[in-house]
Scaffold this active site. Structure first.
Site, PDB file in Angstrom:
ATOM      1  N   HIS A  27       8.537 -15.464  12.491  1.00 59.48           N
ATOM      2  CA  HIS A  27       9.667 -14.445  13.069  1.00 59.48           C
ATOM      3  C   HIS A  27       9.591 -13.287  12.399  1.00 59.48           C
ATOM      4  O   HIS A  27       8.941 -12.931  11.397  1.00 59.48           O
ATOM      5  CB  HIS A  27      10.966 -15.279  12.711  1.00 59.48           C
ATOM      6  CG  HIS A  27      11.042 -16.426  13.234  1.00 59.48           C
ATOM      7  ND1 HIS A  27      12.121 -17.174  13.224  1.00 59.48           N
ATOM      8  CD2 HIS A  27      10.256 -17.346  14.377  1.00 59.48           C
ATOM      9  CE1 HIS A  27      12.124 -18.308  14.012  1.00 59.48           C
ATOM     10  NE2 HIS A  27      11.130 -18.184  14.706  1.00 59.48           N
ATOM     11  N   GLU A  55      11.745 -11.207  11.187  1.00 56.22           N
ATOM     12  CA  GLU A  55      12.518 -10.834   9.891  1.00 56.22           C
ATOM     13  C   GLU A  55      11.663 -11.485   8.724  1.00 56.22           C
ATOM     14  O   GLU A  55      11.314 -10.849   7.594  1.00 56.22           O
ATOM     15  CB  GLU A  55      13.971 -11.164   9.689  1.00 56.22           C
ATOM     16  CG  GLU A  55      14.142 -12.754   9.882  1.00 56.22           C
ATOM     17  CD  GLU A  55      14.195 -13.080  11.495  1.00 56.22           C
ATOM     18  OE1 GLU A  55      15.010 -14.044  11.796  1.00 56.22           O
ATOM     19  OE2 GLU A  55      13.443 -12.519  12.283  1.00 56.22           O
ATOM     20  N   CYS A  96      17.609 -17.212  12.685  1.00 57.00           N
ATOM     21  CA  CYS A  96      17.544 -18.441  12.755  1.00 57.00           C
ATOM     22  C   CYS A  96      18.064 -19.266  11.507  1.00 57.00           C
ATOM     23  O   CYS A  96      18.057 -18.314  10.207  1.00 57.00           O
ATOM     24  CB  CYS A  96      16.248 -19.134  13.177  1.00 57.00           C
ATOM     25  SG  CYS A  96      14.952 -19.016  12.007  1.00 57.00           S
ATOM     26  N   CYS A  99      15.302 -18.589   8.642  1.00 55.53           N
ATOM     27  CA  CYS A  99      14.948 -17.272   8.244  1.00 55.53           C
ATOM     28  C   CYS A  99      16.159 -16.484   7.397  1.00 55.53           C
ATOM     29  O   CYS A  99      16.125 -15.818   6.623  1.00 55.53           O
ATOM     30  CB  CYS A  99      14.679 -16.183   9.408  1.00 55.53           C
ATOM     31  SG  CYS A  99      13.223 -16.624   9.879  1.00 55.53           S
TER      32      CYS A  99
END
Length: 141
Positions: free
Chosen positions: A69, A71, A97, A100
């Site tokens: 992802h 981030e 999410c 993360c």
């Protein structure tokens, strides 16, 4: 929120949107910036790990399990540098999410500014519980 802070938030979010365009993922393109003391210390977008093919989806259209992802990519870049995420702000085009969110909290990020809301809001709920300041900018295109 102060007017000046809002202007900075909007500017950094526009940059995160530009970063999202660099993603090779077809289903969803997400961009992230980490800012500390008004300086961008990292950036990221969702995609496969270094050295892997730039295709994020299986033939049936599902996202490959190893796609990182945006981030996570940005946080990992900081981890391999001399910088620290402590007391920084994460700008991300899609709310994080739950997986993360753990990375965000553990890395010391104190503020998250996001654009569009992810279908599962448990990541945001976790961050709020952890004392991370959350700011939702209007829905993004």
């Amino acid at each position: 929120m102060k007017k000046k802070q809002l202007k900075y938030d909007q500017a950094y979010m526009r940059m995160a949107l530009e970063w999202a365009k660099l993603s090779y993922c077809d289903r969803k393109k997400v961009g992230a910036l980490i800012v500390k003391d008004r300086m961008i210390i990292s950036d990221g977008f969702n995609g496969t790990p270094t050295g892997f093919e730039n295709c994020c989806e299986e033939e049936v259209g599902d996202t490959k399990w190893y796609v990182l992802h945006a981030e996570a990519n940005a946080i990992l870049k900081v981890a391999s540098s001399t910088q620290s995420c402590k007391n920084s702000t994460l700008y991300i085009t899609l709310s994080p999410c739950k997986e993360c969110s753990k990375l965000i909290h553990q890395s010391g990020i104190k503020r998250v500014v996001y654009g569009n809301k992810y279908k599962d809001v448990s990541g945001l709920q976790f961050l709020e519980k952890a004392g991370v300041e959350i700011t939702h900018l209007k829905e993004l295109k």
